[in-house]
Design an enzyme around this catalytic site. Structure first.
Site, PDB file in Angstrom:
ATOM      1  N   ASP A  29      74.899  -2.543  40.116  1.00 52.19           N
ATOM      2  CA  ASP A  29      73.743  -2.666  39.372  1.00 52.19           C
ATOM      3  C   ASP A  29      72.634  -3.557  40.091  1.00 52.19           C
ATOM      4  OD1 ASP A  29      72.091  -2.848  36.881  1.00 52.19           O
ATOM      5  OD2 ASP A  29      72.632  -5.128  36.896  1.00 52.19           O
ATOM      6  N   SER A  30      71.208  -3.538  39.777  1.00 53.56           N
ATOM      7  CA  SER A  30      70.298  -4.463  40.359  1.00 53.56           C
ATOM      8  C   SER A  30      70.680  -5.782  40.452  1.00 53.56           C
ATOM      9  CB  SER A  30      68.842  -3.982  39.682  1.00 53.56           C
ATOM     10  OG  SER A  30      69.076  -4.414  38.320  1.00 53.56           O
ATOM     11  N   TYR A  35      64.949  -3.781  39.420  1.00 58.22           N
ATOM     12  CA  TYR A  35      64.656  -2.237  39.971  1.00 58.22           C
ATOM     13  C   TYR A  35      63.501  -1.583  38.821  1.00 58.22           C
ATOM     14  CZ  TYR A  35      68.672  -1.912  43.166  1.00 58.22           C
ATOM     15  OH  TYR A  35      69.475  -1.939  43.986  1.00 58.22           O
ATOM     16  N   GLY A  36      63.714  -2.236  37.641  1.00 61.00           N
ATOM     17  CA  GLY A  36      63.081  -1.591  36.571  1.00 61.00           C
ATOM     18  C   GLY A  36      61.383  -1.386  36.913  1.00 61.00           C
ATOM     19  N   CYS A  40      73.383   0.606  36.217  1.00 61.31           N
ATOM     20  CA  CYS A  40      72.069   0.110  36.043  1.00 61.31           C
ATOM     21  C   CYS A  40      71.174   1.406  35.653  1.00 61.31           C
ATOM     22  CB  CYS A  40      71.504  -0.161  37.379  1.00 61.31           C
ATOM     23  SG  CYS A  40      69.737  -0.404  37.433  1.00 61.31           S
ATOM     24  N   ASN A  41      70.548   1.357  34.185  1.00 62.33           N
ATOM     25  CA  ASN A  41      69.961   2.575  33.727  1.00 62.33           C
ATOM     26  C   ASN A  41      68.686   2.814  34.564  1.00 62.33           C
ATOM     27  OD1 ASN A  41      70.573   2.804  30.448  1.00 62.33           O
ATOM     28  ND2 ASN A  41      70.997   0.751  31.215  1.00 62.33           N
ATOM     29  N   THR A  42      68.003   2.057  35.342  1.00 61.71           N
ATOM     30  CA  THR A  42      66.846   2.582  36.130  1.00 61.71           C
ATOM     31  C   THR A  42      67.276   3.465  37.366  1.00 61.71           C
ATOM     32  OG1 THR A  42      65.921   0.569  35.432  1.00 61.71           O
ATOM     33  CG2 THR A  42      64.730   1.770  37.337  1.00 61.71           C
ATOM     34  N   GLU A  82      67.685 -12.917  30.417  1.00 56.72           N
ATOM     35  CA  GLU A  82      68.181 -13.944  31.679  1.00 56.72           C
ATOM     36  C   GLU A  82      67.758 -15.332  31.338  1.00 56.72           C
ATOM     37  OE1 GLU A  82      67.040 -11.973  35.431  1.00 56.72           O
ATOM     38  OE2 GLU A  82      68.152 -10.310  34.832  1.00 56.72           O
ATOM     39  N   CYS A 126      68.909   0.175  28.825  1.00 57.41           N
ATOM     40  CA  CYS A 126      68.868  -1.063  29.833  1.00 57.41           C
ATOM     41  C   CYS A 126      69.878  -2.059  29.723  1.00 57.41           C
ATOM     42  CB  CYS A 126      67.562  -1.730  29.840  1.00 57.41           C
ATOM     43  SG  CYS A 126      67.256  -3.092  30.737  1.00 57.41           S
ATOM     44  N   THR A 127      70.741  -2.443  30.872  1.00 54.08           N
ATOM     45  CA  THR A 127      71.657  -3.135  30.782  1.00 54.08           C
ATOM     46  C   THR A 127      71.544  -4.337  29.940  1.00 54.08           C
ATOM     47  OG1 THR A 127      70.849  -3.978  32.850  1.00 54.08           O
ATOM     48  CG2 THR A 127      72.750  -2.385  33.074  1.00 54.08           C
ATOM     49  N   HIS A 128      70.457  -5.033  29.723  1.00 53.35           N
ATOM     50  CA  HIS A 128      70.238  -6.290  29.226  1.00 53.35           C
ATOM     51  C   HIS A 128      70.202  -5.773  27.571  1.00 53.35           C
ATOM     52  CE1 HIS A 128      69.351  -7.387  33.390  1.00 53.35           C
ATOM     53  NE2 HIS A 128      69.303  -8.420  32.876  1.00 53.35           N
TER      54      HIS A 128
HETATM   55  N1  DGL Z   1      69.651  -3.210  35.402  1.00 44.27           N
HETATM   56  C1  DGL Z   1      68.237  -2.930  34.923  1.00 44.27           C
HETATM   57  C2  DGL Z   1      68.290  -1.507  34.166  1.00 44.27           C
HETATM   58  O1  DGL Z   1      69.368  -1.317  33.512  1.00 44.27           O
HETATM   59  C3  DGL Z   1      67.515  -3.899  34.284  1.00 44.27           C
HETATM   60  C4  DGL Z   1      66.816  -4.890  35.384  1.00 44.27           C
HETATM   61  C5  DGL Z   1      66.161  -4.490  36.197  1.00 44.27           C
HETATM   62  O2  DGL Z   1      65.041  -4.118  36.062  1.00 44.27           O
HETATM   63  O3  DGL Z   1      66.576  -4.342  37.437  1.00 44.27           O
HETATM   64  O4  DGL Z   1      67.495  -0.699  33.885  1.00 44.27           O
END
Ligand code: DGL
Length: 263
Positions: free
Chosen positions: A8-9, A40-41, A71-73, A150, A182-184
């Site tokens: 993941d990012s 990464y977003g 990571c979704n992005t 976060e 998104c992971t969060h």
């Molecule tokens: N892990 C990223 C996602 O799921 C979120 C955090 C980021 O922007 O890197 O898209």
């Protein structure tokens, strides 16, 4: 014994690790969080693809049998391009969530929320339409949600107010199902539910992703037959920050997070 590689990012992919541990307790897991280059977003497609390839190359050196792009992005931008470059199976977080959402939605109006990159890529939209061409898809990026999580802002008026603004188009379209892309975002589930109303179904893809990985490993006869998996955690920067946040995402503390220079 080979491991499941997850990247993941940053710290968010630990929501997927949590489900993997729950559903596949005997598997070894190697996690890489690219904390030196998070988020990464907001990055471009080319950059996210490059970072993803580098992360996969790092994981392949750790003797993995399958890679999960948690990571979704990265799944939105990079997976369609890179999945054919590597021999190991690579699983992203988009398809499992899409499948569940299309199955769950009654009125075929599906909402998707994610980072700017994820929404811009239109990968979710394309995958939903592929499964159900008649579905109406309404998307919204929610860039402040990642820093809220976060920083531990998981409730309260400020978060609610921001969520109301972001989710307005989804509410107006009358979506009955929303993918937390998104992971969060699963950590903000109660705020999102409060804004959208209790009848809207929220899809947290982590469970489906772990389920899909279990199916693939079983079908390829790659499941670990031993007892009790080992877990290793690597980051590209700031292991203390990562360990500090791990409790929130994983539900348990992490010691021994190793910093590596993978690029
Ligand atoms: N892990 C990223 C996602 O799921 C979120 C955090 C980021 O922007 O890197 O898209």
């Amino acid at each position: 014994m080979k491991s499941i590689g997850v990247f993941d990012s940053g710290v968010g992919g630990l929501t997927v690790v949590k489900e993997l541990i729950r559903q596949l307790p005997n598997e070894n897991i190697v996690y890489f969080g690219d904390t030196a280059r998070v988020p990464y977003g907001i990055k471009s497609r080319e950059t996210v693809i490059r970072f993803s390839i580098e992360n996969i190359l790092f994981l392949l050196k750790q003797d993995v049998k399958l890679i999960c792009v948690a990571c979704n992005t990265a799944s939105s931008f990079a997976l369609p391009v890179i999945k054919n470059y590597f021999r190991a199976p690579i699983i992203g977080v988009i398809t499992p969530g899409v499948r569940e959402a299309v199955y769950a939605s009654q009125n075929k109006r599906i909402g998707v929320i994610g980072t700017k990159g994820t929404i811009k890529s239109r990968t979710y939209e394309a995958e939903i339409k592929q499964l159900d061409p008649k579905a109406k898809v309404v998307t919204a990026s929610c860039p402040l949600f990642v820093p809220f999580v976060e920083e531990g802002w998981l409730s309260g008026e400020v978060v609610l107010d921001v969520a109301r603004g972001y989710l307005k188009p989804l509410k107006a379209a009358g979506v009955d199902t929303v993918i937390l892309g998104c992971t969060h975002y699963p950590l903000l589930k109660s705020v999102i539910q409060q804004v959208l109303g209790k009848d809207v179904i929220l899809i947290d893809s982590a469970k489906q992703v772990a389920c899909e990985i279990k199916k693939i490993l079983a079908s390829e006869d790659l499941l670990n037959r031993g007892k009790g998996g080992k877990r290793s955690f690597y980051v590209s920067d700031n292991p203390e920050w990562f360990s500090g946040l791990a409790q929130r995402f994983l539900g348990s503390q992490l010691k021994n997070v190793k910093k590596v220079n993978n690029v």
